[in-house]
Design an enzyme around this catalytic site. Structure first.
Site, PDB file in Angstrom:
ATOM      1  CG  HIS A  12       7.274   8.801  -4.099  1.00 24.70           C
ATOM      2  ND1 HIS A  12       6.382   8.596  -3.070  1.00 24.70           N
ATOM      3  CD2 HIS A  12       7.191   7.698  -4.868  1.00 24.70           C
ATOM      4  CE1 HIS A  12       5.793   7.425  -3.204  1.00 24.70           C
ATOM      5  NE2 HIS A  12       6.267   6.856  -4.294  1.00 24.70           N
ATOM      6  CD  GLU A  39       7.414   6.885  -8.491  1.00 25.22           C
ATOM      7  OE1 GLU A  39       6.899   5.746  -8.558  1.00 25.22           O
ATOM      8  OE2 GLU A  39       6.872   7.840  -7.872  1.00 25.22           O
ATOM      9  CG  ASP A  41       2.424   5.490  -9.344  1.00 21.89           C
ATOM     10  OD1 ASP A  41       3.261   4.585  -9.214  1.00 21.89           O
ATOM     11  OD2 ASP A  41       2.213   6.360  -8.473  1.00 21.89           O
ATOM     12  CG  HIS A  54      -0.352   4.700  -6.199  1.00 19.62           C
ATOM     13  ND1 HIS A  54      -1.059   3.862  -5.334  1.00 19.62           N
ATOM     14  CD2 HIS A  54       0.947   4.330  -6.094  1.00 19.62           C
ATOM     15  CE1 HIS A  54      -0.207   3.044  -4.741  1.00 19.62           C
ATOM     16  NE2 HIS A  54       1.012   3.302  -5.172  1.00 19.62           N
ATOM     17  CD  GLU A 114       5.246   1.771  -9.280  1.00 21.56           C
ATOM     18  OE1 GLU A 114       4.645   0.763  -8.834  1.00 21.56           O
ATOM     19  OE2 GLU A 114       5.649   2.703  -8.556  1.00 21.56           O
TER      20      GLU A 114
END
Length: 244
Positions: A12, A39, A41, A54, A114
């Site tokens: 993450h 993962e 952002d 993020h 993301e």
């Protein structure tokens, strides 16, 4: 069922809590712990450059202040995105999507991007990230998976580059989930692990979709989720959950 080329575990924001999130330093730490999927952002700078962050604002994880999209990439590149985490990471810069793509493709690391649009820039961000993802990973064996809570951003990504795979992010499972993922032509759903159960996961698989989940950090919970058939675990606990 849709072919699934991604690893079972993803780190993450690059490395969970062990390094400053959404930085190349974090990617290196996740890789050192055996993770072969990350993962992270992505949003747009004021002049349209996709970069990793993020929040809508810079305050929490950089030395900047205010809206992230109020600055050009040249201005953002000068910020320190590591000292908030620990002294050893002081001076760590914000990375562009292009920089992460170079590292990931060189090291055989799969990516879950993301899409984090600043409010009002959903369509622009979804399209830009999809276009750049295909350009940057076009020769890779596995394209990145684009995910977002913003259905507008995912629709724009689908319209711009339909060949780049997509996943719908959800906190809870709505009754019309199948209609939503079908309209967006997603291959997967990415759902808060607390909203999952074994029966629903089986139903999703029967409909031909895959299931990712965020962010279970208890090894016992992860074991249960895998027994239920979850296809990808996105976790912060990279030191205690070894990728199989």
């Amino acid at each position: 069922m849709t072919p699934w080329p991604y690893p079972r575990y993803a780190a993450h924001r690059g490395a969970g809590k062990l390094a400053p999130e959404n930085t190349l330093a974090a990617m290196h730490v996740g890789y050192a712990h055996g993770y072969r999927m990350v993962e992270f952002d992505v949003r747009l700078s004021g002049d349209g450059v996709p970069f990793l962050l993020h929040d809508d604002t810079l305050d929490r994880t950089t030395t900047g202040r205010g809206r992230a999209d109020a600055l050009t990439w040249a201005e953002l590149a000068k910020l320190d995105a590591g000292s908030w985490h620990s002294p050893e990471h002081a001076g760590e810069p914000l990375p562009t999507l292009a920089a992460v793509a170079r590292w990931a493709t060189a090291n055989g690391v799969a990516c879950n991007i993301e899409i984090k649009p600043t409010p009002g820039r959903e369509r622009e961000t979804g399209a830009a990230v999809a276009i750049d993802a295909l350009a940057l990973w076009g020769d890779a064996a596995v394209l990145p998976l684009l995910s977002s809570f913003s259905e507008t951003a995912l629709f724009a990504a689908r319209s711009a580059m339909p060949e780049v795979p997509r996943a719908l992010l959800l906190e809870r499972v709505p009754d019309d989930w199948e209609e939503r993922v079908s309209n967006l032509e997603c291959i997967a759903l990415d759902v808060d692990h607390r909203a999952l159960d074994e029966v629903w996961i089986a139903d999703v698989h029967l409909e031909g979709y895959r299931v990712l989940t965020y962010t279970p950090n208890d090894p016992a919970v992860v074991e249960s989720l895998l027994a239920w058939g979850v296809d990808c675990i996105i976790t912060d606990a990279i030191a205690s959950i070894a990728p199989a």
